[in-house]
Design an enzyme around this catalytic site. Structure first.
Site, mmCIF file in Angstrom:
data_model
loop_
_atom_site.group_PDB
_atom_site.id
_atom_site.type_symbol
_atom_site.label_atom_id
_atom_site.label_comp_id
_atom_site.label_asym_id
_atom_site.label_seq_id
_atom_site.Cartn_x
_atom_site.Cartn_y
_atom_site.Cartn_z
ATOM 1 C CG ASP A 87 -48.296 -60.670 122.897
ATOM 2 O OD1 ASP A 87 -48.377 -59.840 122.116
ATOM 3 O OD2 ASP A 87 -48.157 -61.891 122.781
ATOM 4 C CB SER B 176 -75.511 -55.494 145.852
ATOM 5 O OG SER B 176 -74.089 -55.150 146.204
ATOM 6 C CG HIS C 272 -65.447 -51.995 124.738
ATOM 7 N ND1 HIS C 272 -65.404 -51.735 125.865
ATOM 8 C CD2 HIS C 272 -64.235 -51.811 124.251
ATOM 9 C CE1 HIS C 272 -64.099 -51.415 126.408
ATOM 10 N NE2 HIS C 272 -63.421 -51.189 125.207
ATOM 11 C CD GLU D 221 -67.848 -41.307 108.561
ATOM 12 O OE1 GLU D 221 -67.741 -40.912 109.588
ATOM 13 O OE2 GLU D 221 -68.217 -40.657 107.664
#
Lengths: 733, 733
Positions: A648, A610, A671, A407
């Site tokens: 699900d 906008s 994401h 890590e």
């Protein structure tokens, strides 16, 4: 008894017999729903995790250094594998990858010098930290270094760049007229991820960067340096990687697991490696470099605790005006085998649904806090789960426990495993709970998680006792709430996920609902960065045992939160994820990014920018999420397929926020709602595509193009929110 | 009756009553598995689809032109919506998108001229095709044009480039020393997708390209031109788009649905638009351009049926040596609203599993073959499904019927819908069956599909009768097998999917198991391209009714194949997908790409290129696939969740072959096993990443880099096959 009576009695009897037959028939028929049987086990599970055991695990795993790629860390992996098997997991395996790591050259140490006009090194920084008492005989303590630093011996004047943040370089270049191009820069640690400092230095044209720990950022007021207290000693320094991977994992195999057969790019084409030398020093050494700097003194808020001017070098220093700074960096990159430990408990009802508890095992040195305070907690969770299994429990869904490797070298073990298993994880993973350091302060709980986990986090913390003395009978929720109330509502503060730990690939790349919890400092009053001894040799067992958590009840509380989360996620018949919370967060983020854009009212109007589509999308999501939970209340939980279908929908909601095209220039950050900040990997940014498009837009070269990109990002965000809403609608149009 | 007898009789009676109670109780308990009940409906469904009805639908839908974006095509969409509702679908909706289309300028027609040295146009190509008898009064027949052509009036000498394939330009430039840079080129239609010809012309530096239909490619031997036969008349020409979208959908909104709020790029940044004028002509006009060309005659296999030299222009022509060719192109791109029609039948057991039958509705003119022969078949499938629903049937899974718009403009309607619903489709779509033109010849069946559908295709064709005269009592499978046996085994020939129709986004981008079926010519003896009147005004109802399928039994057979596929996919309790067939295909493709690489034995050795990892991966996949199907044989089909789990594995297998990173330079082509060829969109390439890396590698500028890319692509392919195998393993390690 008359005939009528007899007939009636006979009829009654027959009816009763029929009824008995009916009931037995009804009950004999096998059904699907096994989920509820194990509900009562949650309490047992939480209780099973005990402070004394965690203390024992922490002691055991912190005796020796266990750097990624070392024999000690492989030995530790085998020990964990063996103990997890003994605890009762169904299977445990070591999973190797061959990734690019980086180590100092053992025969040619790294250091920084002040050199005079003859080139003589008149001051050298120390080659190692003074080793804490009791560890004098330990070998293989890696000295402080910046992993993946370029090699080199650049020599030039030194420019102080404060924290090395984007805004610091802007200030230097735009306001103070100081050019870092071709210079060596020195930045203090803190505020942002060190890799971002290095990236900024490279963008500014620096040819090397020195990183130092300033007491202003690494010492708490009124606290002694270790071992008398928990502050950073002057000889301590912060190790750490200085990559800018943006989620790529192993720099040589972006997007793919680093297996034996995997193609590896050349080092020139590797992802995220700095092109300049980088080195970390402690404040005792830093003083020597800083005290002779010349030029004007920096603004007050740049000064830190040391006596700092802008520059060192010919023409700028007072006493040493022919001197320069030389970096001597000989760190080597090398492909090295690492090992994740992966343990499984097969789900009883839905074995193809995975709940993951993962945290890293590798440490810079002993890892007393980072990561072993977390790894000890995972170990205790595994032990507790095994204990329950011996009592007959088996979770509804499959539980996966992971002890990640490397890590510290860029989230490599967790990212490679995510890449290796991306397809099954995308199909099957319900949630990922991260288990890095379980403690970084002594004040209260800190939780960062996806919005759909908010409600579960609150629920679980209501089932855990406060670990604080004098709070007997109080729940962790109450203790936490009291100390750190949200500014937005009457509930404890929960933050967004950023990065800097192993959830990154699971949450940001794969879109798996994720969260993390740890014990922390008071974020409003304690202004030092991270915790003082972070990534130094002083992260020992003793610092936890003597200062951070003498009773180990704080770590026990964290274990119960992390454990409670995975237990509920694995065992609840209906997944405990809350879409309405997601809607509330989206509303907040939309307002926030809109406010940011409103700082440019003229440009907004001129370019017809906008946010309506985004607000409509968030409103749409909100309505759909409410409807979904209303339907959920009516769900026939005895209908196994009906339960599976809504589960699900719940499971895939987080996935729906990801976009395979990724964010601009960051293909592994997929994401659309959350990403690590482009300016600080540790921090989470909401609507990162829009945020980055707006960033510093007033200085854009081509305004039309820049505002077009803002509009494009608003459009992508609006679409993504609408698309996520669609996944929660009834499954047939 | 004695007391004992009485007691016994009473006991018997009680036992019987108990038993009755038990049985009623057992049966009254609701269960999950409704799948088998409707098995017998397959036969009814196939029988329900009838030639006469298809004929009726074809007649009805071909009376007027229905170009994408036109009022007629919206009217047709509404008509289809209304009829599908009448047929009994649960819901039908029109789904609009605003995409970039392209139309000729009505007041400023497109044509090609020969101009003399004074600039006078001494010959102009025709502005329209002679309209077939019976359609003289029809307005709004769009003249032949190349949709999305750049505007312009380039004028220069003309160079003949054969089919305009990559290899044709290589031959011209490398062997014949003919440079197309700055010239106008003329290519004959056929062999490859016209967009690839245009791309190649641009790469060669041409400033315009004329496309013509050569009788060698658009006339069958011994057949008269329409209306006396089904050959292309000399005045006919092939319309068609000349984009290079590589799966992007709407050129202005790549990756995202073209909704009202969606950000649109500028035309300069649009995906796939040609930068040069393009125009199609028929062979009567082509003769005028070609007969005066000069320079050496081309190789025999370039000659076609017309008298062709290489060039026309100053210094090259015999009779007209001061003449040049001028293109006059005024076609406009404009954002236009299109409409998909989407109809739903909710699944009874697993409504969140989708099986899609989709085909386009828009036509260049009447669309007698393309697409209405296919749309009529879809219409009949919907009618038959509605009929069955009235008899009490409802499929286990949800059925979606789609009438796509703007297929002719780059698969726009289907791609935008796929982009719009990518998340739910990735979660829920079991299979996509395409329904473009149902007939392109009079010989036998043609099927292109993913390997996992092979077995189902064979099974279904065994349930359908041969439509051929004299084959009464023979199945379609037998008739097909007799005419087109595979070279690899004793079964009818099935091909890979390429592109050029609406399955592209579903299969290549989203990884949904896909297939298509149509009636075709004899591919071994009939060498003309496509079918002769393809995309001309002569694609009428009558050409089908008089030549291609007078009994409409061929279309009926195609309807039953397409219908049988979606029926079985929607209704079988266990999905009828065959992973072992996939393994066999992968083995074949791996051998094939290895053979291609072996053409460079020295380079392979020099750069240490090995295919071992790919062969190991394919072997691994093969073993895992066999094991999977063995476990499937043991499956307890009464366990609803167990069935769901294996079905999820089957459904997600195709998804597992996709990679969000896409192929190099083609981000929307994400399938690692199959992609449209980079040199011909119509053709499918297996292991396209490796194929493209190897292509023309002997002429690579940097050999090291080129072979590194081959190695990288082998590594990606091997990993992807292994990762797909993992999805078929038992779900817990």
């Amino acid at each position: 008894m008359g005939t009528e009576d007899k007939k009636t009695s006979s009829l009654c009897r027959l009816t009763v017999i029929f009824f008995i037959g009916f009931v037995i028939g009804w009950c004999a028929r096998p059904t699907i729903n096994h989920g509820d049987a194990s509900k009562s086990f949650l309490h047992d599970f939480l209780d099973e995790m005990q402070a004394e055991n965690i203390k024992h695990h922490l002691r055991k795993f912190t005796r020796l250094p266990h750097l990624a790629g070392s024999q000690q860390n492989l030995d530790l992996a085998k020990q964990i594998r063996d103990e997890w098997m003994e605890f009762g997991l169904d299977s445990v395996e070591l999973v190797p990858y061959d990734v690019l790591l980086s180590y100092p050259n053992k025969t040619n140490p790294n250091y920084i010098s002040i050199v005079d006009h003859l080139g003589t090194e008149i001051f050298n920084t120390s080659l190692a930290e003074p080793v804490p008492e009791g560890y004098e005989d330990v070998t293989d303590i890696v000295p402080p270094y910046s992993a993946f630093s370029a090699k080199g011996q650049p020599e030039d004047e030194l420019v102080y760049v404060n924290y090395g943040r984007t805004e610091d370089f802007f200030k230097l270049e735009r306001e103070l007229g100081i050019n870092c191009s071709g210079k060596i820069v020195i930045a203090r640690y803190g505020k942002i991820f060190r890799g971002n400092k290095v990236k900024n230095a490279m963008l500014a044209g620096a040819k090397g960067i020195v990183l130092f720990s300033d007491p202003a950022d690494y010492c708490a007021d009124g606290v002694e340096p270790y071992p008398d207290g928990w502050n950073l000693p002057g000889g301590g320094a912060q190790r750490g990687n200085v990559l800018n991977l943006n989620g790529a994992g192993d720099p040589l195999t972006p997007g793919y697991p680093a297996k034996e057969y995997t193609y590896r790019s050349s080092l020139e084409d590797a992802v995220g490696l700095p092109k300049i030398p980088v080195h970390p020093i402690g404040y005792h050494d830093a003083v020597h470099l800083l005290q002779h700097m010349g030029g004007p003194h920096p603004p007050d808020n740049w000064k830190g605790a040391l006596n700092i001017s802008y520059r060192i070098g010919p023409g700028f220093t007072d006493g040493l005006n022919q001197n320069k700074v030389r970096m001597n960096i000989h760190t080597n990159n090398q492909v090295t085998r690492i090992y994740n430990v992966i343990g499984w408990i097969r789900g009883a009802v839905e074995p193809d649904r995975y709940v993951i508890l993962g945290g890293h095992r590798d440490a810079w040195v002993f890892g007393g806090i980072d990561p072993v305070s977390g790894a000890a907690v995972v170990h205790e969770s595994v032990r507790a789960a095994g204990k329950l299994m011996k009592k007959g429990w088996r979770p509804r869904r499959t539980l996966i426990f992971a002890s990640w490797d490397a890590e510290e070298f860029g989230l490599l073990g967790s990212t490679e495993w995510a890449e290796d298993h991306a397809r099954v994880l995308q199909e099957r993973a319900v949630a990922y709970i991260n288990a890095d350091s379980a403690i970084e302060g002594m004040y209260t709980l800190r939780v960062d998680c996806t919005p759909s986990l908010h409600t579960l986090v609150y629920d679980i913390t209501k089932k855990v006792s406060s670990p604080e003395e004098g709070e007997e009978g109080m729940t962790l929720y109450q203790s936490w709430h009291k100390r750190d109330n949200s500014t937005e509502r009457d509930a404890p503060w929960i933050s967004k996920l950023g990065s800097g730990s192993d959830f990154e690939a699971y949450f940001i790349r794969l879109g798996i609902a994720s969260g993390r919890a740890r014990y922390t400092k008071n974020r409003k009053t304690e202004r030092y960065s991270s915790y003082p001894v972070y990534h130094s040799v002083y992260e020992t067992y003793e610092i936890v045992e003597r200062f951070y958590d003498p009773s180990f009840r704080r770590l026990e509380a964290v274990a119960r939160v992390r454990g409670g989360l995975i237990f509920s996620l694995a065992d609840s018949p209906v997944l405990p994820l809350d879409c309405v919370e997601y809607a509330m967060s989206l509303t907040k983020y939309a307002n926030s990014i809109y406010q940011l854009a409103l700082k440019h009212p003229a440009a907004m109007q001129q370019h017809s920018v906008s946010f309506d589509s985004l607000f409509f999308a968030v409103e749409n999501f909100t309505v759909v999420a409410r409807d979904f939970h209303q339907r959920l209340d009516q769900l026939d939980t005895s209908n196994a397929l009906a339960v599976r279908m809504v589960n699900d929908q719940l499971m895939y909601l987080e996935r729906a926020f990801t976009d395979p095209l990724g964010l601009p220039g960051r293909p592994f950050y997929r994401h659309i709602i959350f990403a690590p900040s482009s300016h600080n990997k540790y921090a989470g940014e909401s609507f990162p595509g829009i945020y980055d498009a707006l960033f510093d837009i007033e200085n854009a070269v081509d305004w039309q193009k820049a505002w077009d990109e803002v509009k494009r990002q608003i459009s992508i965000a609006a679409f993504t929110v609408n698309a996520a809403a669609e996944t929660l609608k009834p499954v047939v149009s």
